[in-house]
Structure formats: C-alpha cells, structure tokens
Design an enzyme around this catalytic site. Sequence first.
Site, PDB file in Angstrom:
ATOM      1  N   GLU A   1      15.545 -22.661 -20.581  1.00 11.06           N
ATOM      2  CA  GLU A   1      16.551 -21.809 -21.212  1.00 11.06           C
ATOM      3  C   GLU A   1      17.491 -22.571 -22.149  1.00 11.06           C
ATOM      4  OE1 GLU A   1      17.454 -17.896 -18.992  1.00 11.06           O
ATOM      5  OE2 GLU A   1      18.097 -19.530 -17.662  1.00 11.06           O
TER       6      GLU A   1
ATOM      7  N   HIS B   1      24.238 -18.746 -12.871  1.00 14.34           N
ATOM      8  CA  HIS B   1      23.907 -17.538 -12.119  1.00 14.34           C
ATOM      9  C   HIS B   1      25.008 -17.296 -11.085  1.00 14.34           C
ATOM     10  CE1 HIS B   1      19.621 -19.217 -13.000  1.00 14.34           C
ATOM     11  NE2 HIS B   1      20.139 -18.646 -14.067  1.00 14.34           N
TER      12      HIS B   1
HETATM   13 MN    MN Z   1      19.269 -18.623 -16.113  1.00 18.62          MN
END
Ligand code: MN
Length: 260
Positions: free
Chosen positions: A100, A121
């Site tokens: 990412e 997260h």
């Molecule tokens: Mn992520």
Amino acid sequence: MCTSILDDPAALAETIADSGAASTPADESVVADLVTANRILFREGVLDAFGHVSVRHDKHPDRFLLARNMAPALVTKDDIVTFDFDGRALDANGRGVYLERFIHAEIYRARPDVMAVVHSHSASVVPFGIVQGLPFRAVCHMGGFIGVCAPVFEIRDVAGDETDLLIRNGMLGAALAQSLGDGNVVLMRGHGSTVVGDRLRQVVFRAVYTETNAKLQSEALRLGPITYLSAGEARTTARVIDMQVDRAWDLWKMQTEGKV
Ligand code: MN
C-alpha cells in the site's frame, strides 16, 4: 455456511526492482525520527503488525521514505527505503516493500504541503467508515485538526465491489488522495484511515489523537446527543494545540526508549 478463503501470502507485500535513479541520502536525523515514529505509533496503539508511516525526503521533494515490508515496532534505520511517486523503490535491494505504498506516493504527489503520512487500521476509527450517515468529527480540542467532517473513501466507487479493499496501485492511491482533498484525515470504508501532516511529529500526534477522538465520539454516542466542535473551534484548537506537538513527541519517544 462459511466458506474458507486461502490467504495469499504475498497479499500485503511485494518485491520490486529498484528504479536505478540516483539519490542523495536523507539526513540521518530524518531517518532516525522516522524510526522513532514507527515505534511510537506501535506503542500508542495506532499501528500493530500492520500500517505504516512515511516522511517526504528532505533532499528530494519528489520522493519519500518508508520502511520495508515489516512490523513497525521492529523498524531500524537500515529498514528505511526511498520511493518515488510511482511507488518505485530506489534502494530496496530486493527487500519486500509495502503493497500500500501508493497511499503515500499519491498523497505526496497531490499535496505539496504534506510532509508526512500515517496509514493505519486503528480500531476505534474503523466504525466511522462503516456506519452510514455518521460523520467522524472533532469532539474535543485535541482532535480539532479532524474538522467538522472527515471524508470516507469508498473503494467501490472506483474499483467495483470485489476488491480486497487495499490501495494496491497508483490509480487507487490517486482516488484516495482525491477523497482526502485538502483535509487532514480520510477514512477508508471497511479498512482504516490515513492522516497527513506538515511534519513528521505532527502526523504522529494527529494519528494518536484521531484514534482518541474516535474513542470519545463512540462513547459519547452511547450516552446521548453530541455537541461537536464548530468549524471555528476546530480551526482555532488545531492551531493552538499544534504548538504542543513536541511535548507529546518528547514523552512518547522517551517511553519507547524505556526512560519513563
Ligand atoms: Mn491498510
């Protein structure tokens, strides 16, 4: 009945060839602070085994520094890799990189004012990206930078309803950056959130207090109707509290070193 889905072991990392571009090394203090940022964000519960923090390169504004693919709490200066805005590594030397990384690349490309990015997260924030019609808003002075409504990135709008929700290419990164707009926080539906700042210490502070604000907002919602910060209060508190960032950084850094 539940079905079993086999995990793809390569799903969160990949190995890519270095671009071959020359690079002046970043200042040692920038790298050292990025290592510290990784450790603080783990200790403060923003990052766990996943998530990442980056900083714009101090000598090449079109590049950024980000750890290789690994748990943030374990990052050392030798794990920091340089990337360009296409997500290409300059000096990975065959080491795995975060899938990412395009979150960081495309935000730096779209926002010249952004000098550091945290993607996490962190659990208390996630519900606000899921519950419909419930904006994530500043509820206390420490969260003023969140403003009156953090945008939610809906990956289905750009990539359909069968993705893994991950920002795994430049197109998705650019779409996320567009959702962020000129704000400081963007939620990612069913996934997490991304926070930006004009310096590394500030983005660490913001990532910690994004999680705190989410906890407070959730708790308040259970008790009754909320009086949120107004747009003006959010602006003013953000400006005033920003002057205290170093106080938090110094404490959190000492905690990672076991000194307090
Ligand atoms: Mn992520």
